[in-house]
Write a protein that holds these residues in place. Structure first.
Motif, mmCIF file in Angstrom:
data_model
loop_
_atom_site.group_PDB
_atom_site.id
_atom_site.type_symbol
_atom_site.label_atom_id
_atom_site.label_comp_id
_atom_site.label_asym_id
_atom_site.label_seq_id
_atom_site.Cartn_x
_atom_site.Cartn_y
_atom_site.Cartn_z
ATOM 1 N N ASP A 289 20.207 -49.651 91.530
ATOM 2 C CA ASP A 289 19.638 -49.380 92.854
ATOM 3 C C ASP A 289 20.171 -48.097 93.489
ATOM 4 O O ASP A 289 19.579 -47.595 94.445
ATOM 5 C CB ASP A 289 19.860 -50.584 93.783
ATOM 6 N N THR A 290 21.198 -47.522 92.902
ATOM 7 C CA THR A 290 21.760 -46.270 93.424
ATOM 8 C C THR A 290 20.789 -45.105 93.293
ATOM 9 O O THR A 290 20.954 -44.079 93.957
ATOM 10 C CB THR A 290 23.055 -45.921 92.668
ATOM 11 N N VAL A 291 19.758 -45.231 92.452
ATOM 12 C CA VAL A 291 18.797 -44.132 92.278
ATOM 13 C C VAL A 291 17.609 -44.235 93.224
ATOM 14 O O VAL A 291 16.812 -43.289 93.348
ATOM 15 C CB VAL A 291 18.266 -44.024 90.819
ATOM 16 N N ILE A 292 17.456 -45.362 93.935
ATOM 17 C CA ILE A 292 16.223 -45.609 94.692
ATOM 18 C C ILE A 292 15.939 -44.500 95.696
ATOM 19 O O ILE A 292 14.844 -43.932 95.727
ATOM 20 C CB ILE A 292 16.272 -46.983 95.402
ATOM 21 N N ALA A 293 16.919 -44.157 96.517
ATOM 22 C CA ALA A 293 16.676 -43.159 97.570
ATOM 23 C C ALA A 293 16.228 -41.826 96.953
ATOM 24 O O ALA A 293 15.177 -41.280 97.304
ATOM 25 C CB ALA A 293 17.932 -42.972 98.405
ATOM 26 N N THR A 294 17.009 -41.343 95.979
ATOM 27 C CA THR A 294 16.694 -40.038 95.378
ATOM 28 C C THR A 294 15.334 -40.031 94.703
ATOM 29 O O THR A 294 14.524 -39.117 94.895
ATOM 30 C CB THR A 294 17.771 -39.676 94.330
ATOM 31 N N GLU A 295 15.070 -41.074 93.915
ATOM 32 C CA GLU A 295 13.871 -41.050 93.076
ATOM 33 C C GLU A 295 12.593 -41.419 93.826
ATOM 34 O O GLU A 295 11.501 -41.165 93.316
ATOM 35 C CB GLU A 295 14.068 -41.931 91.851
ATOM 36 N N THR A 296 12.733 -41.980 95.030
ATOM 37 C CA THR A 296 11.521 -42.168 95.855
ATOM 38 C C THR A 296 11.290 -40.924 96.719
ATOM 39 O O THR A 296 10.176 -40.385 96.758
ATOM 40 C CB THR A 296 11.651 -43.424 96.746
ATOM 41 N N GLN A 297 12.345 -40.403 97.326
ATOM 42 C CA GLN A 297 12.203 -39.201 98.153
ATOM 43 C C GLN A 297 11.777 -37.987 97.334
ATOM 44 O O GLN A 297 11.168 -37.055 97.841
ATOM 45 C CB GLN A 297 13.528 -38.920 98.885
ATOM 46 N N ARG A 298 12.045 -38.048 96.035
ATOM 47 C CA ARG A 298 11.624 -36.971 95.125
ATOM 48 C C ARG A 298 10.110 -36.740 95.201
ATOM 49 O O ARG A 298 9.630 -35.646 94.929
ATOM 50 C CB ARG A 298 12.046 -37.357 93.705
ATOM 51 N N ASN A 299 9.382 -37.775 95.574
ATOM 52 C CA ASN A 299 7.917 -37.680 95.630
ATOM 53 C C ASN A 299 7.361 -37.364 97.009
ATOM 54 O O ASN A 299 6.132 -37.267 97.167
ATOM 55 C CB ASN A 299 7.299 -38.978 95.101
ATOM 56 N N ASP A 300 8.200 -37.168 97.992
ATOM 57 C CA ASP A 300 7.727 -36.941 99.365
ATOM 58 C C ASP A 300 6.755 -35.772 99.457
ATOM 59 O O ASP A 300 5.670 -35.893 100.039
ATOM 60 C CB ASP A 300 8.915 -36.682 100.306
ATOM 61 N N SER A 301 7.094 -34.643 98.855
ATOM 62 C CA SER A 301 6.224 -33.470 99.027
ATOM 63 C C SER A 301 4.941 -33.607 98.204
ATOM 64 O O SER A 301 3.878 -33.149 98.636
ATOM 65 C CB SER A 301 6.969 -32.181 98.659
ATOM 66 N N ALA A 302 5.020 -34.253 97.045
ATOM 67 C CA ALA A 302 3.799 -34.480 96.262
ATOM 68 C C ALA A 302 2.844 -35.397 97.021
ATOM 69 O O ALA A 302 1.629 -35.159 97.059
ATOM 70 C CB ALA A 302 4.149 -35.081 94.901
ATOM 71 N N VAL A 303 3.389 -36.433 97.642
ATOM 72 C CA VAL A 303 2.563 -37.363 98.420
ATOM 73 C C VAL A 303 1.946 -36.643 99.623
ATOM 74 O O VAL A 303 0.757 -36.809 99.930
ATOM 75 C CB VAL A 303 3.386 -38.591 98.868
ATOM 76 N N GLU A 304 2.717 -35.786 100.262
ATOM 77 C CA GLU A 304 2.195 -35.034 101.413
ATOM 78 C C GLU A 304 1.059 -34.119 100.982
ATOM 79 O O GLU A 304 -0.005 -34.078 101.623
ATOM 80 C CB GLU A 304 3.325 -34.217 102.055
ATOM 81 N N LEU A 305 1.245 -33.419 99.859
ATOM 82 C CA LEU A 305 0.163 -32.545 99.360
ATOM 83 C C LEU A 305 -1.071 -33.381 99.025
ATOM 84 O O LEU A 305 -2.208 -33.014 99.353
ATOM 85 C CB LEU A 305 0.638 -31.795 98.110
ATOM 86 N N PHE A 306 -0.837 -34.521 98.368
ATOM 87 C CA PHE A 306 -1.941 -35.414 97.980
ATOM 88 C C PHE A 306 -2.734 -35.852 99.207
ATOM 89 O O PHE A 306 -3.971 -35.793 99.235
ATOM 90 C CB PHE A 306 -1.352 -36.629 97.263
ATOM 91 N N LEU A 307 -2.025 -36.262 100.250
ATOM 92 C CA LEU A 307 -2.700 -36.691 101.472
ATOM 93 C C LEU A 307 -3.459 -35.537 102.120
ATOM 94 O O LEU A 307 -4.568 -35.704 102.629
ATOM 95 C CB LEU A 307 -1.683 -37.278 102.460
ATOM 96 N N SER A 308 -2.895 -34.337 102.028
ATOM 97 C CA SER A 308 -3.563 -33.194 102.676
ATOM 98 C C SER A 308 -4.884 -32.854 101.986
ATOM 99 O O SER A 308 -5.821 -32.392 102.634
ATOM 100 C CB SER A 308 -2.631 -31.980 102.683
ATOM 101 N N TYR A 309 -4.976 -33.097 100.666
ATOM 102 C CA TYR A 309 -6.231 -32.823 99.958
ATOM 103 C C TYR A 309 -7.142 -34.049 99.891
ATOM 104 O O TYR A 309 -8.212 -33.997 99.273
ATOM 105 C CB TYR A 309 -5.944 -32.308 98.545
ATOM 106 N N SER A 310 -6.733 -35.152 100.486
ATOM 107 C CA SER A 310 -7.485 -36.398 100.314
ATOM 108 C C SER A 310 -8.832 -36.396 101.001
ATOM 109 O O SER A 310 -9.673 -37.253 100.727
ATOM 110 C CB SER A 310 -6.654 -37.594 100.797
ATOM 111 N N ASP A 311 -9.097 -35.415 101.853
ATOM 112 C CA ASP A 311 -10.455 -35.328 102.436
ATOM 113 C C ASP A 311 -11.424 -34.702 101.447
ATOM 114 O O ASP A 311 -12.621 -34.995 101.467
ATOM 115 C CB ASP A 311 -10.406 -34.502 103.727
ATOM 116 N N CYS A 312 -10.914 -33.844 100.544
ATOM 117 C CA CYS A 312 -11.796 -33.133 99.616
ATOM 118 C C CYS A 312 -10.968 -32.507 98.492
ATOM 119 O O CYS A 312 -10.602 -31.334 98.583
ATOM 120 C CB CYS A 312 -12.594 -32.052 100.352
#
Ligand SMILES: CC(C)C[C@H](NS(N)(=O)=O)C(=O)O
Ligand SMILES: [Ca+2]
Ligand SMILES: [Ca+2]
Ligand SMILES: [Zn+2]
Length: 321
Positions: A289-312
């Motif tokens: 469980d020591t990796v949870i914070a790092t390995e989930t936050q690692r995807n923050d910017s990818a998720v943000e980009l994904f949401l920004s293009y989710s309209d088109c």
């Protein structure tokens, strides 16, 4: 329950508690519902995240599904990270506020609760993958081989009930799969599918995958060169942000009856799989469980980009929708 060294992971009840807490903390941003029951009768909880969440507003909709495969416990933490990021961040982060205000985000943190509870029931991991639905020879259908687009077409699944990739006796025979299908089908409003994009979270290997899985071909019926280019361009851009390897799903291996192929093939939803940390079999499905914070936050910017293009999504290659 989870053994020592893994208590940071959420079991079914802890996930429900976390979702209920989110509703308490952010009643103006979220609504909690169940899309139905698992084989053993556990709720398949889904959180809606948006401004005016009680209203079906004309905003692009996004779906995140996690923990389809029981042993892939890190993915529950990924869905919970997205929830936390886009609720707690709403008041202070204008980018997050704009995305929450302009999209309706559906999050299912635990697609396979029966499998999760079975995997941890003895206090030692059982490496369980499938759901807990009995079949003629064994237990478990692979939820990611049970979807009804090119189901069982191409050697990307198994007809043997004991197999880890058992496709089930028929498409949508797994209740967990059928319930999500039913929900997605309700999002066709006025003949138009409101959900525009989707990520299915898995572990492991650190990959970003896009359809199709059932064929090696980059283009196939219902997926032309322009669409393939949009899929790969967004996939590669997201991979540049989280360090995963981007590729077409079938470049990994052929799969048939997957959620990605059904969501794109039937609904034209821009559907990806993210295979999370680690890269290889040590520690494989069970990082501490020591990796949870790092390995989930690692995807923050990818998720943000994904949401920004989710309209088109095609906008990423200069097209309009
Ligand atoms: C999404 C596909 C192509 C890969 C996935 N791998 S996993 N997460 O089961 O190990 C799977 O076999 O379902
Ligand atoms: Ca809204
Ligand atoms: Ca809507
Ligand atoms: Zn998986």
């Amino acid at each position: 329950d989870f053994p020592s060294g893994y208590t940071g992971y959420h079991n079914f009840q802890e996930t429900v508690t976390e979702l209920n807490q989110t509703v308490t903390d952010h009643p103006n941003l979220v609504r909690l519902s169940s899309v139905g029951k698992s084989y053993q009768g556990r709720d398949l909880w889904m959180l809606k995240l948006s401004d005016n969440p009680a209203v079906d507003e004309n905003e692009p909709e996004v779906l995140f599904t996690c923990n389809m495969h029981a042993r892939e416990h890190l993915t529950v933490e990924m869905c919970l990270r997205i929830i936390k990021q886009y609720t707690d961040g709403y008041a202070t982060n204008p980018t997050i506020k704009n995305l929450v205000d302009s999209r309706e985000i559906w999050i299912i943190p635990m697609v396979n609760p029966d499998g999760v509870e079975y995997d941890i029931a003895t206090g030692s991991f059982r490496s369980w993958r499938k759901n807990r639905q009995p079949n003629s020879t064994a237990v478990g259908t692979d939820p990611n081989r049970n979807w009804g687009y090119q189901w069982g077409c191409c050697g990307g699944s198994s007809s043997s009930g004991s197999s880890e990739t058992y496709r089930g006796p028929s498409a949508f025979s797994a209740p967990e799969v059928a319930r999500i299908r039913d929900f997605v089908n309700t999002r066709v409003v006025g003949g138009v599918q409101q959900i525009k994009t989707h990520i299915d979270w898995h572990t492991y290997s650190e990959l970003i995958l896009w359809p199709y899985g059932y064929t090696y071909n980059d283009t196939a019926p219902g997926l032309d060169a322009t669409q393939a280019s949009a899929f790969s361009t967004l996939g590669r851009r997201m991979a540049s942000l989280n360090g995963y390897t981007p590729q077409q799903s079938s470049d990994l291996y052929i799969t048939d009856g997957t959620i990605n192929d059904w969501l794109w093939g039937v609904h034209k939803i821009w559907s990806y799989t993210f295979e999370m940390y680690p890269r290889s079999s040590s520690p494989g499905f069970y990082p501490r469980d020591t990796v949870i914070a790092t390995e989930t936050q690692r995807n923050d910017s990818a998720v943000e980009l994904f949401l920004s293009y989710s309209d088109c999504v095609p906008r990423i290659i200069g097209r309009t929708c």
